[in-house]
Enzyme design. Structure first.
Site, PDB file in Angstrom:
ATOM      1  N   CYS A 107      16.630 -16.974  -8.570  1.00 51.31           N
ATOM      2  CA  CYS A 107      16.681 -17.756  -7.335  1.00 51.31           C
ATOM      3  C   CYS A 107      16.051 -16.913  -6.229  1.00 51.31           C
ATOM      4  O   CYS A 107      16.709 -16.015  -5.684  1.00 51.31           O
ATOM      5  CB  CYS A 107      18.115 -18.138  -6.973  1.00 51.31           C
ATOM      6  SG  CYS A 107      18.201 -19.139  -5.455  1.00 51.31           S
ATOM      7  N   ASN A 158      13.631 -18.322 -14.971  1.00 49.30           N
ATOM      8  CA  ASN A 158      14.140 -19.680 -15.137  1.00 49.30           C
ATOM      9  C   ASN A 158      12.952 -20.577 -15.471  1.00 49.30           C
ATOM     10  O   ASN A 158      11.820 -20.240 -15.204  1.00 49.30           O
ATOM     11  CB  ASN A 158      14.900 -20.142 -13.881  1.00 49.30           C
ATOM     12  CG  ASN A 158      14.047 -20.070 -12.613  1.00 49.30           C
ATOM     13  OD1 ASN A 158      12.937 -19.534 -12.603  1.00 49.30           O
ATOM     14  ND2 ASN A 158      14.548 -20.629 -11.540  1.00 49.30           N
ATOM     15  N   ASN A 204      13.031 -26.808 -13.919  1.00 54.31           N
ATOM     16  CA  ASN A 204      12.715 -27.102 -12.519  1.00 54.31           C
ATOM     17  C   ASN A 204      11.354 -27.797 -12.498  1.00 54.31           C
ATOM     18  O   ASN A 204      10.410 -27.308 -13.140  1.00 54.31           O
ATOM     19  CB  ASN A 204      12.662 -25.799 -11.712  1.00 54.31           C
ATOM     20  CG  ASN A 204      14.007 -25.089 -11.698  1.00 54.31           C
ATOM     21  OD1 ASN A 204      14.919 -25.467 -10.971  1.00 54.31           O
ATOM     22  ND2 ASN A 204      14.142 -24.057 -12.533  1.00 54.31           N
ATOM     23  N   CYS A 243      12.092 -23.755  -2.862  1.00 53.50           N
ATOM     24  CA  CYS A 243      12.502 -23.145  -4.130  1.00 53.50           C
ATOM     25  C   CYS A 243      11.601 -21.933  -4.360  1.00 53.50           C
ATOM     26  O   CYS A 243      10.398 -22.089  -4.600  1.00 53.50           O
ATOM     27  CB  CYS A 243      12.371 -24.140  -5.279  1.00 53.50           C
ATOM     28  SG  CYS A 243      12.833 -23.457  -6.883  1.00 53.50           S
ATOM     29  N   GLY A 244      12.175 -20.759  -4.253  1.00 50.99           N
ATOM     30  CA  GLY A 244      11.377 -19.535  -4.311  1.00 50.99           C
ATOM     31  C   GLY A 244      10.754 -19.302  -5.675  1.00 50.99           C
ATOM     32  O   GLY A 244       9.571 -18.991  -5.789  1.00 50.99           O
TER      33      GLY A 244
HETATM   34  N1  LIG Z   1      17.611 -24.414  -9.732  1.00 50.86           N
HETATM   35  C1  LIG Z   1      17.075 -23.166 -10.278  1.00 50.86           C
HETATM   36  C2  LIG Z   1      17.750 -21.937  -9.633  1.00 50.86           C
HETATM   37  C3  LIG Z   1      17.446 -21.800  -8.157  1.00 50.86           C
HETATM   38  C4  LIG Z   1      15.990 -21.737  -7.875  1.00 50.86           C
HETATM   39  C5  LIG Z   1      15.599 -21.825  -6.408  1.00 50.86           C
HETATM   40  N2  LIG Z   1      16.596 -22.231  -5.468  1.00 50.86           N
HETATM   41  C6  LIG Z   1      14.892 -20.566  -5.973  1.00 50.86           C
HETATM   42  O1  LIG Z   1      14.873 -20.263  -4.769  1.00 50.86           O
HETATM   43  O2  LIG Z   1      14.263 -19.909  -6.852  1.00 50.86           O
HETATM   44  C7  LIG Z   1      17.334 -23.122 -11.785  1.00 50.86           C
HETATM   45  O3  LIG Z   1      18.338 -23.685 -12.246  1.00 50.86           O
HETATM   46  O4  LIG Z   1      16.537 -22.483 -12.480  1.00 50.86           O
END
Ligand SMILES: N[C@H](CCC[C@H](N)C(=O)O)C(=O)O
Length: 295
Positions: free
Chosen positions: A78, A171, A204, A231-232
């Site tokens: 994240c 992820n 994602n 979303c980074g």
């Molecule tokens: N939902 C993402 C995690 C958060 C990613 C996002 N909020 C970021 O800033 O990278 C997942 O389940 O892989």
């Protein structure tokens, strides 16, 4: 009574990506999926991701960071949340212990990350190296070249929304490249693709519009959280996917609904560096009542 009742938390955001930071170091407290969902549902602690700071598990780390989505699922990365954790560990007196830090080593389930403070509200996170093998995304079926996987958004959008790139940034991500970001209803097909059987761990889902060799517009349907302002890790996945298709170089500004992130895919070690702002909104303590009924 939940062990979380009365615990202090920080409500933050990274470009509008809603983050709650919870410091559980020095305790053996763990957060259940039900407790995470109860926290996210409470008006004082709404989040897309819950970032939980635990004692380090291995040598050389400042802390172990657990990442939970607001559906109660765990995530391996994240980017926005990591910047918020870095702010807390460097700047927030009850968490930083008043030690003025500007460089951190943070363990996650996907590996060790580093973070640097640029100034009081701007941080860089080394998100590690992307992975591209179909088994590492992971995908259910073998694809020799994950720059293009056989997937379409559905009968209506199929003519233009197909053959995304797949990237793992700790992820899973699928990135569809489109000519006009606003011509597609991500809220409609995002959940279908998030849960598509080709993604054993879900994914994602991003729409990317390349504006120039150094600029990408991005919208994201996040696994376990839905549409978010930013979303980074998706911004990192989009830059890497665009560079692999020769749409951009290895450095770009990624413009999300919540604002811009600067992404560099470093040639020397293939690590992806993410730089952007954080905002501290408020702190509070969890009222006992919100955990009634949560295991
Ligand atoms: N939902 C993402 C995690 C958060 C990613 C996002 N909020 C970021 O800033 O990278 C997942 O389940 O892989």
């Amino acid at each position: 009574m939940s062990a979380l009742a009365g615990r202090r938390f920080l409500k933050m955001n990274g470009l509008g990506n809603r983050i709650v930071v919870l410091d559980l170091r020095g305790t053996a407290i763990t957060v259940s999926a039900q407790e995470a969902r109860a926290i996210a549902a409470h008006p004082r602690s709404p989040f897309d991701q819950l970032m939980i700071i635990h004692d380090p598990r291995g040598p050389g780390a400042d802390a172990f960071i657990r990442i939970m989505n607001n559906d109660g699922s765990d995530a391996g990365a994240c980017g926005n949340g990591m910047r918020c954790v870095a702010w807390a560990l460097c700047v927030d007196p009850p968490i930083s212990g008043g030690i003025d830090r500007d460089h951190l080593r943070l363990e996650t389930q996907a590996g060790m990350l580093e973070a640097w403070m640029r100034d009081q509200t701007r941080f860089t996170v080394d998100m590690g190296a992307p992975r591209f093998d179909w088994q590492d995304i992971p995908l259910r079926d073998p694809f020799p070249d994950t720059r293009y996987i056989e997937l379409q958004a559905g009968p209506i959008d199929a003519p233009v929304l197909h053959s995304p790139s797949a990237v793992n940034m700790g992820n899973p991500h699928a990135v569809f490249f489109v000519d006009d970001l606003d011509a597609h209803d991500l809220a409609r097909f995002g959940p279908l693709l998030e849960n598509h059987p080709i993604f054993p761990d879900r994914a994602n889902i991003s729409l990317a519009q390349v504006l120039s060799p150094t600029r990408i517009r991005l919208k994201v349907w996040e696994r376990g959280a839905g549409l978010t302002q930013a979303c980074g890790s998706a911004a990192c996945a989009a830059l890497v996917a665009a560079a692999r298709r020769k749409f951009t170089g290895r450095e770009a500004t990624v413009s999300l609904p919540g604002g811009d992130l600067d992404i560099v895919w470093r040639e020397s070690d293939s690590h992806v560096l993410l730089t952007g702002p954080v905002e501290m909104e408020w702190e509070d303590r969890f009222p006992a009542g919100i955990f009634a009924g949560a295991a």
